[in-house]
Design a protein around this motif. Structure first.
Motif, PDB file in Angstrom:
ATOM      1  N   ASP A 150     157.900  16.806  46.079  1.00 53.57           N
ATOM      2  CA  ASP A 150     157.963  18.130  45.472  1.00 53.57           C
ATOM      3  C   ASP A 150     159.251  18.233  44.641  1.00 53.57           C
ATOM      4  O   ASP A 150     160.060  17.310  44.603  1.00 53.57           O
ATOM      5  CB  ASP A 150     157.853  19.236  46.519  1.00 53.57           C
ATOM      6  N   THR A 151     159.408  19.353  43.981  1.00 56.55           N
ATOM      7  CA  THR A 151     160.554  19.554  43.091  1.00 56.55           C
ATOM      8  C   THR A 151     161.881  19.351  43.816  1.00 56.55           C
ATOM      9  O   THR A 151     162.809  18.731  43.280  1.00 56.55           O
ATOM     10  CB  THR A 151     160.503  20.962  42.475  1.00 56.55           C
ATOM     11  N   ASP A 163     162.523  17.490  46.450  1.00 59.98           N
ATOM     12  CA  ASP A 163     162.734  16.067  46.734  1.00 59.98           C
ATOM     13  C   ASP A 163     163.210  15.331  45.482  1.00 59.98           C
ATOM     14  O   ASP A 163     164.103  14.483  45.551  1.00 59.98           O
ATOM     15  CB  ASP A 163     161.442  15.413  47.239  1.00 59.98           C
ATOM     16  N   GLU A 206     160.995  27.327  44.465  1.00 63.74           N
ATOM     17  CA  GLU A 206     160.446  26.855  43.192  1.00 63.74           C
ATOM     18  C   GLU A 206     160.495  27.985  42.166  1.00 63.74           C
ATOM     19  O   GLU A 206     160.801  27.746  41.004  1.00 63.74           O
ATOM     20  CB  GLU A 206     158.995  26.389  43.391  1.00 63.74           C
TER      21      GLU A 206
END
Length: 167
Positions: free
Chosen positions: A2-3, A5, A121
């Motif tokens: 994901d973003t 990570d 996010e």
């Protein structure tokens, strides 16, 4: 991934590269190869400062520099980031301790990682600067901060290689 990570991995890259530099003497750290205004010490110091100052602006928290200021002992010039330094100012950034330079960069990047890890996010999509033709989001600013550190540590690695490679 994901973003978060991806950003966490990206944030770690300049620290990994800085730790991978060869051991350098004080003379090598502060040399100005081919008369370039920025030494390896300046490049590593600047990398930590630009991350630290921009993060403090984003987060509203104190700079990591607060814990490092006296260790560097650079006076008023140490309070700057390095953008716009004259050749004379750049030459005044003298640091003989490679570990201190890397420790400060790592601490600044760790603080950035903590900040990013606490953002959603949706937070990354928030516009934080309307002064550009394309407004800047938090995510874009974070990438810019990390990219600057990567580029300068890469410059330091190139200069270190030029100073240490024997034929």
């Amino acid at each position: 991934m994901d973003t978060h990570d991806i950003l966490a991995d990206f944030i770690q890259r300049p620290a990994d590269a800085a730790r991978g530099l060869p051991a350098l003497s004080a003379q090598q750290l502060n040399a100005h190869p081919s008369g370039h205004p920025n030494s390896i010490a300046w490049l590593l110091w600047h990398s930590g400062r630009e991350v630290d100052v921009q993060l403090a602006h984003l987060s509203g928290k104190a700079q990591v520099w607060e814990s490092y200021r006296n260790l560097f002992d650079l006076g008023e010039l140490g309070e700057t980031v390095g953008y716009g330094h004259t050749v004379e100012q750049s030459h005044q950034i003298q640091v003989s301790n490679q570990k201190l330079l890397v420790d400060y960069l790592e601490a600044s990047l760790r603080a950035l990682g903590d900040y990013v890890g606490a953002r959603s996010e949706t937070d990354l999509d928030a516009v934080i600067d309307n002064s550009w033709e394309t407004p800047v989001t938090l995510g874009v600013r974070l990438v810019s901060i990390i990219d600057d550190a990567i580029q300068h540590v890469g410059q330091a690695a190139y200069a270190a290689g030029a100073l240490t490679v024997t034929h």
